[in-house]
Design an enzyme around this catalytic site. Structure first.
Site, PDB file in Angstrom:
ATOM      1  CG  ASP A 122      23.973  -3.487  22.957  1.00  0.00           C
ATOM      2  OD1 ASP A 122      24.219  -2.459  23.624  1.00  0.00           O
ATOM      3  OD2 ASP A 122      23.865  -4.614  23.465  1.00  0.00           O
ATOM      4  CE  LYS A 173      17.544  -9.051  35.407  1.00  0.00           C
ATOM      5  NZ  LYS A 173      17.459 -10.254  34.589  1.00  0.00           N
ATOM      6  CG  ASP A 231      19.467  -3.794  25.322  1.00  0.00           C
ATOM      7  OD1 ASP A 231      19.979  -4.223  24.270  1.00  0.00           O
ATOM      8  OD2 ASP A 231      19.761  -4.233  26.448  1.00  0.00           O
TER       9      ASP A 231
END
Ligand code: GTP
Length: 368
Positions: A122, A173, A231
């Site tokens: 993707d 993150k 993405d």
């Protein structure tokens, strides 16, 4: 071979695995019927663009790691010969995640393949595959990751490297990331490294395989390249990627028409006063009424757009109908849905397949 050199790819030694088994939940309702890599993007399934780039890099043997709606892929791709590839679909008995999927797909490769390039199915990217392979070989790496620099690294886990390009950590993150380099979803593995991924259970390549290899002292290399990268996981990025392909901003050898401000597929009927801009795709047999303005959007096959409609940065699913003077902005309308006249669909709203919304100025906002 020196760092920074591109490599010659020998199709007898280097194969590709493409991961296409995810559910694509962020792109629902479009992915309820069609897996994300098969959604029409600039007129052909997204996967056709990715496979065209793999073929252009000199790779011939491709294993497609399927899980969710595996049957859709086999029907479209056959053996891959139309694309110049030798392609095999390898449906997982249960979804094995990214790492498990890579291992399961690679098990189908003949023993002669020494190197495997893995692609997330993707990602729309202009990465120079030969350069990633070149860096992998020059570094003598066990595995090499394509890394991209992003403007807002707080939204991703990040991957710092030392001055020689060696990966030093895989960080979750954080609000204060030490680097703007993130995993771009394309890897080169030495074959024996792939064979060491556990078989028969779900494995995450990002959370388990790579951190495990690093902890074990393996040589992991980062190839930082700032080519086009996107993405396509969300509706907003899906329409942007499609528009970039139509306008030639994203690389592909699979565009079914000339680069331009809009792409029209056969059978589309567009009224003379309608405008199509910003990389819009008009699917087969779509009808567009007088005065309609369609900007940066994807109209899938058989959609019908009334007079005076405004569609911006949105996806209109196959067979869906949009009534006169309706406004659709940053929205997704599912397959065969019917939206009445003078409605407003705004800011992230998603209409489920087959839903009927009557005429009359209804206003829906997804709050995005
Ligand atoms: P979301 O549900 O919207 O997050 O999308 P996704 O299901 O595609 O997940 P994600 O974007 O994290 O997946 C990254 C890549 O791995 C995509 O190309 C997926 O198709 C693929 N993928 C994810 N899970 C599996 C799996 O279990 N098996 C295989 N073969 N591929 C997978």
């Amino acid at each position: 071979m020196q760092a920074g050199e591109t490599a010659e790819i020998d199709p007898a030694r280097t194969a590709a695995v493409v991961l296409v088994g995810g559910q694509g939940s962020r792109l629902r309702p479009l992915t309820l019927t069609t897996p994300k890599p098969m959604l029409p993007t600039a007129g052909v399934p997204f996967l056709a663009h990715l496979l065209s780039r793999i073929a252009a890099a000199g790779i011939r043997t491709v294993i497609l790691g399927t899980a969710y709606r595996a049957e859709v892929f086999e029907g479209f791709l056959g053996d891959g010969s139309a694309l110049g590839l030798d392609l095999t679909c390898r449906p997982e008995p249960e979804p094995l995640g990214t790492g498990g999927g890579i291992r399961y797909a690679a098990d189908a490769l003949a023993p002669g393949f020494e190197e495997v390039v893995v692609f997330n199915g993707d990602i729309l990217s202009g990465v120079d595959v030969r350069a990633v392979v070149g860096e992998h070989r020059a570094a003598g790496a066990d595995a090499t990751l394509h890394l991209v620099r992003v403007p807002d690294p707080t939204a991703f886990g990040c991957v710092p490297t030392d001055p020689t390009g060696r990966v030093t950590a895989f960080l979750e993150k954080t609000l204060t990331p030490p680097t703007d380099q993130v995993n771009a979803g394309c890897y080169v593995f030495r074959r024996d490294v792939l064979d060491a991924i556990p078989a028969g259970r779900p494995v995450s390549v990002e959370r388990e395989t790579f951190p495990g290899l690093l902890a074990a002292g393996s040589r992991l290399q980062g190839h930082v390249e700032s080519s086009y990268w996107l993405d396509l996981g969300t509706p907003a990025s899906f329409v942007r990627g499609s528009a970039d392909l139509v306008q030639g901003a994203a690389p592909t050898a699979a565009l079914p028409g000339p680069v331009g401000t809009a792409l029209l597929l056969p059978g589309a009927k567009v009224a003379g006063s309608a405008s199509l801009t910003d990389g819009t795709t008009v699917g087969a047999d779509v009808q567009i009424g007088e005065g309609a303005r369609i900007s940066g959007s994807v109209l899938m096959d058989g959609a019908r757009i009334g007079d005076g409609v405004l569609v911006e940065r949105s996806v209109i699913g196959p067979g869906a109908t949009i009534g006169d003077d309706t406004v659709v902005t940053d929205a997704v309308v599912g397959d065969d849905a019917s939206i009445g006249a003078s409605c407003e669909l705004l800011a992230g709203v998603r209409i489920w397949p087959g839903l009927v919304i009557p005429d009359g100025g209804l206003r829906f906002s997804g709050g995005a």
